[in-house]
Design a protein around this motif. Structure first.
Motif, PDB file in Angstrom:
ATOM      1  N   THR A   1       0.782  -0.856   0.401  1.00  0.00           N
ATOM      2  CA  THR A   1       0.061   0.125   0.396  1.00  0.00           C
ATOM      3  C   THR A   1       1.283   1.177   0.213  1.00  0.00           C
ATOM      4  N   TYR A   2       0.352   2.114  -0.795  1.00  0.00           N
ATOM      5  CA  TYR A   2       1.713   3.369  -1.002  1.00  0.00           C
ATOM      6  C   TYR A   2       0.208   4.231  -1.162  1.00  0.00           C
ATOM      7  N   ILE A   3       0.941   5.861  -1.219  1.00  0.00           N
ATOM      8  CA  ILE A   3       0.286   7.237  -1.703  1.00  0.00           C
ATOM      9  C   ILE A   3       0.732   7.245  -3.007  1.00  0.00           C
TER      10      ILE A   3
ATOM     11  N   VAL B   1       2.243  -7.734  -6.137  1.00  0.00           N
ATOM     12  CA  VAL B   1       3.279  -7.105  -6.946  1.00  0.00           C
ATOM     13  C   VAL B   1       4.427  -7.969  -7.208  1.00  0.00           C
ATOM     14  N   VAL B   2       5.779  -7.848  -7.758  1.00  0.00           N
ATOM     15  CA  VAL B   2       6.838  -8.140  -7.685  1.00  0.00           C
ATOM     16  C   VAL B   2       8.219  -6.890  -8.026  1.00  0.00           C
TER      17      VAL B   2
ATOM     18  N   ASN C   1      11.544  -0.422  -8.890  1.00  0.00           N
ATOM     19  CA  ASN C   1      10.273  -0.627  -9.579  1.00  0.00           C
ATOM     20  C   ASN C   1       9.518  -1.517  -9.307  1.00  0.00           C
ATOM     21  N   ILE C   2       7.877  -1.449  -9.647  1.00  0.00           N
ATOM     22  CA  ILE C   2       7.164  -2.765  -8.527  1.00  0.00           C
ATOM     23  C   ILE C   2       5.873  -3.066 -10.172  1.00  0.00           C
TER      24      ILE C   2
ATOM     25  N   ILE D   1       4.395  -2.110 -14.890  1.00  0.00           N
ATOM     26  CA  ILE D   1       5.555  -1.519 -13.595  1.00  0.00           C
ATOM     27  C   ILE D   1       5.190  -0.014 -13.580  1.00  0.00           C
ATOM     28  N   ARG D   2       5.520   0.206 -11.857  1.00  0.00           N
ATOM     29  CA  ARG D   2       5.089   1.931 -12.000  1.00  0.00           C
ATOM     30  C   ARG D   2       6.859   2.213 -11.032  1.00  0.00           C
TER      31      ARG D   2
END
Length: 73
Positions: free
Chosen positions: A19-21, A33-34, A46-47, A55-56
């Protein structure tokens, strides 16, 4: 609770939840995710979302939770 300096150890084990903002302020949650790359000097990682294969790039200071555990700075 997990200290943010230990994030790299948790994500190198394969699949995890996060979980991120996001930039616009809303919470992004994903259960699968990896980590594709981890930039220790640049403070980002990068996930890859396993379901969509998107990919983000995520700033580590915006991560609030990994594997159901709160991340603290």
């Amino acid at each position: 609770m997990i200290h943010s300096s230990l994030i790299h150890k948790l994500v190198e084990r394969g699949e995890f939840s996060i979980t991120y903002i996001a930039k616009d302020g809303h919470l992004v949650q994903s259960s699968r995710v990896v980590c594709t790359s981890f930039h220790a000097v640049g403070r980002t990682m990068n996930i890859k979302f396993c379901d969509s294969e998107e990919i983000r790039t995520v700033r580590r200071c915006t991560i609030t939770e990994i594997n159901g555990q709160e991340v603290v700075l």
